[in-house]
Write a protein that holds these residues in place. Structure first.
Motif, PDB file in Angstrom:
ATOM      1  N   THR A 188       5.949  12.699   4.127  1.00 16.61           N
ATOM      2  CA  THR A 188       7.157  12.669   4.943  1.00 16.61           C
ATOM      3  C   THR A 188       7.387  13.995   5.647  1.00 16.61           C
ATOM      4  OG1 THR A 188       8.152  11.055   3.445  1.00 16.61           O
ATOM      5  CG2 THR A 188       9.659  12.276   4.872  1.00 16.61           C
ATOM      6  N   ILE A 189       7.929  13.917   6.854  1.00 15.63           N
ATOM      7  CA  ILE A 189       8.454  15.090   7.553  1.00 15.63           C
ATOM      8  C   ILE A 189       9.977  15.079   7.371  1.00 15.63           C
ATOM      9  CG2 ILE A 189       8.828  16.202   9.794  1.00 15.63           C
ATOM     10  CD1 ILE A 189       6.155  14.920  10.679  1.00 15.63           C
ATOM     11  N   THR A 194      16.991  17.033   4.574  1.00 13.77           N
ATOM     12  CA  THR A 194      17.079  15.699   3.982  1.00 13.77           C
ATOM     13  C   THR A 194      16.811  14.540   4.947  1.00 13.77           C
ATOM     14  OG1 THR A 194      19.458  15.641   4.407  1.00 13.77           O
ATOM     15  CG2 THR A 194      18.745  16.504   2.273  1.00 13.77           C
ATOM     16  N   LYS A 195      16.763  14.785   6.244  1.00 13.54           N
ATOM     17  CA  LYS A 195      16.588  13.699   7.219  1.00 13.54           C
ATOM     18  C   LYS A 195      15.106  13.373   7.373  1.00 13.54           C
ATOM     19  CE  LYS A 195      20.414  15.775   9.732  1.00 13.54           C
ATOM     20  NZ  LYS A 195      20.761  16.540  10.951  1.00 13.54           N
ATOM     21  N   VAL A 196      14.764  12.095   7.271  1.00 15.57           N
ATOM     22  CA  VAL A 196      13.372  11.668   7.440  1.00 15.57           C
ATOM     23  C   VAL A 196      13.083  11.584   8.931  1.00 15.57           C
ATOM     24  CG1 VAL A 196      11.702   9.838   7.040  1.00 15.57           C
ATOM     25  CG2 VAL A 196      13.362  10.434   5.262  1.00 15.57           C
ATOM     26  N   ALA A 197      12.178  12.433   9.415  1.00 17.27           N
ATOM     27  CA  ALA A 197      11.890  12.528  10.848  1.00 17.27           C
ATOM     28  C   ALA A 197      10.515  12.002  11.207  1.00 17.27           C
ATOM     29  CB  ALA A 197      12.019  13.979  11.307  1.00 17.27           C
ATOM     30  N   THR A 209      -2.464  14.514  12.008  1.00 14.43           N
ATOM     31  CA  THR A 209      -1.752  13.537  12.836  1.00 14.43           C
ATOM     32  C   THR A 209      -0.282  13.538  12.427  1.00 14.43           C
ATOM     33  OG1 THR A 209      -3.701  12.105  13.055  1.00 14.43           O
ATOM     34  CG2 THR A 209      -1.539  11.107  13.502  1.00 14.43           C
ATOM     35  N   ILE A 210       0.571  13.798  13.392  1.00 13.77           N
ATOM     36  CA  ILE A 210       2.010  13.802  13.173  1.00 13.77           C
ATOM     37  C   ILE A 210       2.592  12.577  13.875  1.00 13.77           C
ATOM     38  CG2 ILE A 210       4.182  15.007  13.677  1.00 13.77           C
ATOM     39  CD1 ILE A 210       2.507  17.636  13.583  1.00 13.77           C
ATOM     40  N   THR A 211       3.368  11.787  13.154  1.00  8.96           N
ATOM     41  CA  THR A 211       4.017  10.604  13.724  1.00  8.96           C
ATOM     42  C   THR A 211       5.519  10.756  13.541  1.00  8.96           C
ATOM     43  OG1 THR A 211       2.103   9.227  13.153  1.00  8.96           O
ATOM     44  CG2 THR A 211       4.165   8.090  13.675  1.00  8.96           C
ATOM     45  N   LEU A 212       6.243  10.833  14.657  1.00  9.98           N
ATOM     46  CA  LEU A 212       7.693  11.017  14.585  1.00  9.98           C
ATOM     47  C   LEU A 212       8.401   9.668  14.516  1.00  9.98           C
ATOM     48  CD1 LEU A 212       8.158  13.915  17.168  1.00  9.98           C
ATOM     49  CD2 LEU A 212       8.046  14.066  14.662  1.00  9.98           C
ATOM     50  N   ALA A 213       9.465   9.618  13.744  1.00 10.13           N
ATOM     51  CA  ALA A 213      10.248   8.397  13.576  1.00 10.13           C
ATOM     52  C   ALA A 213      11.047   8.107  14.843  1.00 10.13           C
ATOM     53  CB  ALA A 213      11.190   8.546  12.378  1.00 10.13           C
ATOM     54  N   PRO A 214      11.470   6.850  15.050  1.00 13.17           N
ATOM     55  CA  PRO A 214      12.269   6.502  16.226  1.00 13.17           C
ATOM     56  C   PRO A 214      13.495   7.396  16.362  1.00 13.17           C
ATOM     57  CG  PRO A 214      11.575   4.509  15.087  1.00 13.17           C
ATOM     58  CD  PRO A 214      11.182   5.659  14.207  1.00 13.17           C
ATOM     59  N   GLY A 215      13.731   7.848  17.581  1.00 10.12           N
ATOM     60  CA  GLY A 215      14.865   8.729  17.858  1.00 10.12           C
ATOM     61  C   GLY A 215      14.513  10.200  17.792  1.00 10.12           C
ATOM     62  N   ILE A 267       3.624  23.022   7.696  1.00 13.22           N
ATOM     63  CA  ILE A 267       3.751  22.328   8.991  1.00 13.22           C
ATOM     64  C   ILE A 267       5.202  22.459   9.438  1.00 13.22           C
ATOM     65  CG2 ILE A 267       3.479  20.109  10.181  1.00 13.22           C
ATOM     66  CD1 ILE A 267       1.749  19.548   7.389  1.00 13.22           C
ATOM     67  N   HIS A 268       5.409  23.293  10.424  1.00 13.83           N
ATOM     68  CA  HIS A 268       6.745  23.616  10.908  1.00 13.83           C
ATOM     69  C   HIS A 268       6.951  22.953  12.265  1.00 13.83           C
ATOM     70  CE1 HIS A 268       9.771  26.032  13.034  1.00 13.83           C
ATOM     71  NE2 HIS A 268      10.221  26.446  11.863  1.00 13.83           N
ATOM     72  N   LEU A 269       8.061  22.250  12.435  1.00 16.74           N
ATOM     73  CA  LEU A 269       8.337  21.543  13.687  1.00 16.74           C
ATOM     74  C   LEU A 269       9.736  21.875  14.207  1.00 16.74           C
ATOM     75  CD1 LEU A 269       7.064  17.995  12.613  1.00 16.74           C
ATOM     76  CD2 LEU A 269       5.799  19.694  13.928  1.00 16.74           C
ATOM     77  N   ASP A 270       9.850  22.026  15.524  1.00 19.23           N
ATOM     78  CA  ASP A 270      11.151  22.151  16.191  1.00 19.23           C
ATOM     79  C   ASP A 270      11.475  20.779  16.780  1.00 19.23           C
ATOM     80  OD1 ASP A 270      11.389  24.937  15.698  1.00 19.23           O
ATOM     81  OD2 ASP A 270       9.968  25.296  17.320  1.00 19.23           O
ATOM     82  N   LEU A 271      12.510  20.135  16.242  1.00 22.38           N
ATOM     83  CA  LEU A 271      12.774  18.739  16.539  1.00 22.38           C
ATOM     84  C   LEU A 271      14.136  18.519  17.188  1.00 22.38           C
ATOM     85  CD1 LEU A 271      11.509  17.227  13.180  1.00 22.38           C
ATOM     86  CD2 LEU A 271      10.268  17.267  15.356  1.00 22.38           C
ATOM     87  N   GLN A 272      14.254  17.369  17.840  1.00 26.35           N
ATOM     88  CA  GLN A 272      15.545  16.907  18.354  1.00 26.35           C
ATOM     89  C   GLN A 272      15.688  15.426  18.071  1.00 26.35           C
ATOM     90  OE1 GLN A 272      15.164  18.005  22.497  1.00 26.35           O
ATOM     91  NE2 GLN A 272      14.106  16.116  23.041  1.00 26.35           N
ATOM     92  N   TYR A 273      16.930  15.012  17.841  1.00 26.45           N
ATOM     93  CA  TYR A 273      17.206  13.611  17.569  1.00 26.45           C
ATOM     94  C   TYR A 273      18.146  13.072  18.633  1.00 26.45           C
ATOM     95  CZ  TYR A 273      18.524   9.299  15.261  1.00 26.45           C
ATOM     96  OH  TYR A 273      18.733   7.962  14.986  1.00 26.45           O
TER      97      TYR A 273
END
Length: 279
Positions: A188-189, A194-197, A209-215, A267-273
């Motif tokens: 999990t990312i 706590t948010k599953v991304a 391989t990184i797979t981002l969740a919807p949103g 594995i560090h990611l800069d994300l937006q939802y």
């Protein structure tokens, strides 16, 4: 032009002036299945992004053309003629709308309107047209048009931003982070602890391989929103992702790639939802 049309109308109705044979509108078999423009099928009543897209073009016998469209308050009609090869290809004569004369002067293009009133999307507007030319049987059609409305504007994304880490084992130190032991499979990312991304997997050869969740998506405008570093042993505390370097590292925006394999990865990611909201 006005005098010619008036005389020709008399010739049509009473056969009083047999010499008035300037042109004949042959409508002995009026069209019942008009061709339509590519903008919108008359049978449809879907919403449109712009009222200009509501226009429908009908083609009838003797080159008679009727265009119909609407906006929020008004249904617009334009009636004209273009019969290729005819002596007077644009001559109409007189136009009756619902048995009421609308034209017969010098203009060969007639435009008129009807109020939308209380009509709503998909409601039908029926208009009886009778085009009387210089001799011959009048062109008579019953035009059925369906009201359309503007589509509501699409929702827009309101973004919230989070740091994400791939893996399910918590790292040491005061700052939160997770790490990924080699051979862990799909893990999990987590964003904001706590948010599953999404998920991540790194195989034995270092292919990730990184797979981002919807949103979820990578933060817009960041040139290094994906940062990966391989280690021989687990770091004692959260490493500074900006300092990742070497063949066992990656910094960029690709969700797939390959680095030199190691025993453990950060594995560090800069994300937006994206939360969809009405504009």
């Amino acid at each position: 032009m006005k005098t010619i049309r008036f005389v020709c109308l008399l010739a049509l109705v009473g056969s009083m002036f047999v010499a008035c044979q300037k042109e004949v509108l042959d409508a002995s078999a009026p069209s019942t299945t008009p061709s339509r423009s590519a903008l919108r099928e008359a049978a449809d009543c879907d919403c449109v992004e712009d009222y200009a897209d509501s226009k429908v073009t009908y083609n009838y016998d003797s080159g008679v053309i009727v265009e119909v469209w609407n906006d929020a308050t008004t249904v617009y009609y334009k009636v004209y003629r273009n019969e290729e090869g005819a002596p007077n290809p644009d001559q109409i004569g007189n136009l009756f709308v619902d048995d009421v004369v609308q034209g017969g002067g010098e203009d060969n293009v007639y435009e008129f309107t009807k109020p939308v009133g209380t009509l709503e999307a998909c409601d039908e507007v029926t208009t009886a047209l009778r085009i009387v030319g210089a001799g011959g049987t009048p062109v008579e059609v019953s035009n059925i048009y369906k009201i359309v409305t503007l589509c509501p504007p699409p929702p827009v994304c309101v973004y919230t931003y989070d740091t994400g880490f791939g893996g399910e084992i918590k790292g040491g130190g005061k700052a939160w982070w997770y790490y990924y032991p080699a051979g862990s499979g799909v893990k999990t990312i987590y964003a904001g602890q706590t948010k599953v991304a999404g998920t991540v997997v790194i195989d034995a050869a270092g292919n990730y391989t990184i797979t981002l969740a919807p949103g979820w998506s990578l933060k817009t405008g960041e040139t290094e929103s994906v940062k990966i570093q391989g280690y021989d042993t687990v770091p004692a505390s959260r490493p500074a992702a900006g300092l990742f370097s070497g063949p066992s590292s990656y910094k960029g925006t690709s969700l797939t790639g390959s680095i030199a394999p190691k025993s453990v990865y950060v594995i560090h990611l800069d994300l937006q939802y994206c939360t969809l909201q009405a504009p």
